[in-house]
Motif scaffolding. Structure first.
Motif, PDB file in Angstrom:
ATOM      1  N   ASP A 133       0.836  -1.215   0.000  1.00 46.64           N
ATOM      2  CA  ASP A 133       0.000   0.000   0.000  1.00 46.64           C
ATOM      3  C   ASP A 133       0.865   1.257   0.000  1.00 46.64           C
ATOM      4  O   ASP A 133       0.515   2.255  -0.630  1.00 46.64           O
ATOM      5  CB  ASP A 133      -0.946  -0.008   1.206  1.00 46.64           C
ATOM      6  CG  ASP A 133      -2.027   1.064   1.112  1.00 46.64           C
ATOM      7  OD1 ASP A 133      -2.316   1.531  -0.015  1.00 46.64           O
ATOM      8  OD2 ASP A 133      -2.593   1.430   2.154  1.00 46.64           O
TER       9      ASP A 133
ATOM     10  N   ASP B 162      -1.539   5.089   0.853  1.00 48.63           N
ATOM     11  CA  ASP B 162      -1.137   5.739   2.100  1.00 48.63           C
ATOM     12  C   ASP B 162      -0.489   4.795   3.105  1.00 48.63           C
ATOM     13  O   ASP B 162      -0.091   5.226   4.189  1.00 48.63           O
ATOM     14  CB  ASP B 162      -2.338   6.460   2.729  1.00 48.63           C
ATOM     15  CG  ASP B 162      -3.485   5.488   2.999  1.00 48.63           C
ATOM     16  OD1 ASP B 162      -3.281   4.272   2.862  1.00 48.63           O
ATOM     17  OD2 ASP B 162      -4.580   5.978   3.339  1.00 48.63           O
ATOM     18  N   GLY B 163      -0.400   3.510   2.773  1.00 41.27           N
ATOM     19  CA  GLY B 163       0.331   2.588   3.631  1.00 41.27           C
ATOM     20  C   GLY B 163      -0.447   2.043   4.818  1.00 41.27           C
ATOM     21  O   GLY B 163       0.114   1.344   5.654  1.00 41.27           O
ATOM     22  N   ASP B 164      -1.746   2.332   4.882  1.00 40.99           N
ATOM     23  CA  ASP B 164      -2.510   1.889   6.064  1.00 40.99           C
ATOM     24  C   ASP B 164      -3.154   0.508   5.897  1.00 40.99           C
ATOM     25  O   ASP B 164      -3.778   0.004   6.826  1.00 40.99           O
ATOM     26  CB  ASP B 164      -3.598   2.919   6.413  1.00 40.99           C
ATOM     27  CG  ASP B 164      -4.678   3.015   5.332  1.00 40.99           C
ATOM     28  OD1 ASP B 164      -4.482   2.453   4.230  1.00 40.99           O
ATOM     29  OD2 ASP B 164      -5.700   3.672   5.588  1.00 40.99           O
ATOM     30  N   HIS B 165      -3.004  -0.097   4.721  1.00 46.45           N
ATOM     31  CA  HIS B 165      -3.728  -1.345   4.445  1.00 46.45           C
ATOM     32  C   HIS B 165      -3.289  -2.499   5.356  1.00 46.45           C
ATOM     33  O   HIS B 165      -4.126  -3.269   5.821  1.00 46.45           O
ATOM     34  CB  HIS B 165      -3.546  -1.740   2.975  1.00 46.45           C
ATOM     35  CG  HIS B 165      -4.381  -2.921   2.565  1.00 46.45           C
ATOM     36  ND1 HIS B 165      -5.753  -2.924   2.614  1.00 46.45           N
ATOM     37  CD2 HIS B 165      -4.021  -4.165   2.132  1.00 46.45           C
ATOM     38  CE1 HIS B 165      -6.204  -4.101   2.223  1.00 46.45           C
ATOM     39  NE2 HIS B 165      -5.181  -4.870   1.925  1.00 46.45           N
TER      40      HIS B 165
ATOM     41  N   ARG C  62      -6.839   3.341  -4.308  1.00 44.58           N
ATOM     42  CA  ARG C  62      -5.725   3.976  -3.605  1.00 44.58           C
ATOM     43  C   ARG C  62      -4.760   4.720  -4.521  1.00 44.58           C
ATOM     44  O   ARG C  62      -4.128   5.676  -4.088  1.00 44.58           O
ATOM     45  CB  ARG C  62      -4.947   2.937  -2.787  1.00 44.58           C
ATOM     46  CG  ARG C  62      -4.392   1.774  -3.594  1.00 44.58           C
ATOM     47  CD  ARG C  62      -3.521   0.848  -2.740  1.00 44.58           C
ATOM     48  NE  ARG C  62      -4.161   0.461  -1.495  1.00 44.58           N
ATOM     49  CZ  ARG C  62      -5.070  -0.510  -1.383  1.00 44.58           C
ATOM     50  NH1 ARG C  62      -5.446  -1.190  -2.448  1.00 44.58           N
ATOM     51  NH2 ARG C  62      -5.599  -0.814  -0.225  1.00 44.58           N
TER      52      ARG C  62
HETATM   53 MG   LIG Z   1      -4.528   2.680   2.155  1.00 47.08          MG
END
Ligand SMILES: [Mg+2]
Length: 210
Positions: A33, A38-41, A178
Motif C-alpha cells: 500500500d 497511504d500505507g494503512d492497508h 488507492r
Molecule cells: Mg490505504
C-alpha cells in the motif's frame, strides 16, 4: 488429500488460518500500500483479522454462510475506511449467498466469490481493470465457477484466479482506489487489495492440504 466439501467447523478453522496468515503478512501489505497509497492497508487488515479471530475462535455456527458473514461483520466493524467496507462486503455478501448450507462444496466456493465480487463492485464502484481488489476477485470467481467439482478443485481454481489477477494488476493504470491520482506512475506494482485477496485465496487452498 482432495476433499469433496468442508464442514462448518472446518470452514471456521480455515478462516482462522486465513486470519493468522493476513496478520503475519502485515509488513507485506503495508509495503504494497505504501508503494501506491497511504500505507494503512497492512495495519487495517491486521486489525480486521484480529477481530475475526475473536469472532470465530471457539464459536459454533449454524451454517457455513454464517462463518463468512461473521468474518465480514468483524472486519466491517473493526477496520473502518474503504478497506473495511469492501472486505466486509466481500465476506458478508458471499456468506449470505450460501444461505443455510451446512457444508462448503465446490459450487459453494464459486457462489461465495461470485456474489462477493459482484457486491464489492456495486458497493465500491470499481470494475475489472481499475487496479483494485476487484482485479483479483473477478478471476477468482470465474476460475472457481469453471472448476465445478470438489471444494479442493474450486479453492485451487479460485487461488489461481486471485494470484493471476494480482500479477495482472501490476500492468494496470489505476483509475479507482488507492492509486487513482498516480496515473501512469501506478504501473509496475500490484494493487495492495489484490495482494490481500491473493493471500486469502491461497491460504484457503492450502488449508485443504495442511
Ligand atoms: Mg490505504
Amino acid at each position: 488429500m482432495p476433499k469433496e466439501y468442508l464442514t462448518i467447523d472446518e470452514t471456521r478453522d480455515m478462516m482462522l488460518v486465513v486470519a493468522d496468515k493476513i496478520i503475519e503478512a502485515e509488513p507485506i501489505l503495508t509495503d504494497a500500500d505504501r508503494a501506491l497509497g497511504d500505507g494503512d492497508h497492512g495495519i487495517g487488515m491486521e486489525r480486521g483479522m484480529t477481530a475475526v479471530k475473536e469472532a470465530l475462535d471457539g464459536n459454533e455456527f449454524p451454517c457455513v454462510g454464517k462463518v463468512f458473514m461473521g468474518v465480514g461483520m468483524a472486519m466491517m466493524s473493526s477496520m473502518g475506511g474503504a478497506s473495511g467496507a469492501v472486505f466486509g462486503t466481500l465476506f458478508r455478501s458471499g456468506g449470505k449467498a450460501l444461505k443455510d448450507a451446512e457444508s462448503l462444496d465446490g459450487a459453494g466456493v464459486a457462489t461465495f466469490w461470485k456474489e462477493g465480487s459482484e457486491n464489492v463492485m456495486s458497493r465500491g464502484g470499481a470494475k475489472p481493470g481499475d487496479k483494485t481488489m476487484v482485479d483479483s476477485l473477478v478471476p477468482a470467481a470465474e476460475k472457481s465457477a469453471a472448476a465445478t467439482g470438489s471444494v479442493s478443485e474450486a479453492l485451487i481454481a479460485a487461488a489461481m484466479g486471485a494470484v493471476a489477477g494480482r500479477d495482472a494488476s501490476e500492468d494496470m493504470i489505476a483509475t479507482m482506489g488507492r492509486a487513482k491520482t498516480l496515473g501512469e506512475k501506478s504501473l509496475g506494482k500490484p494493487d495492495a487489495g489484490c495482494v490481500s485477496v491473493a493471500i486469502i485465496a491461497e491460504t484457503m487452498r492450502d488449508f485443504i492440504d495442511s
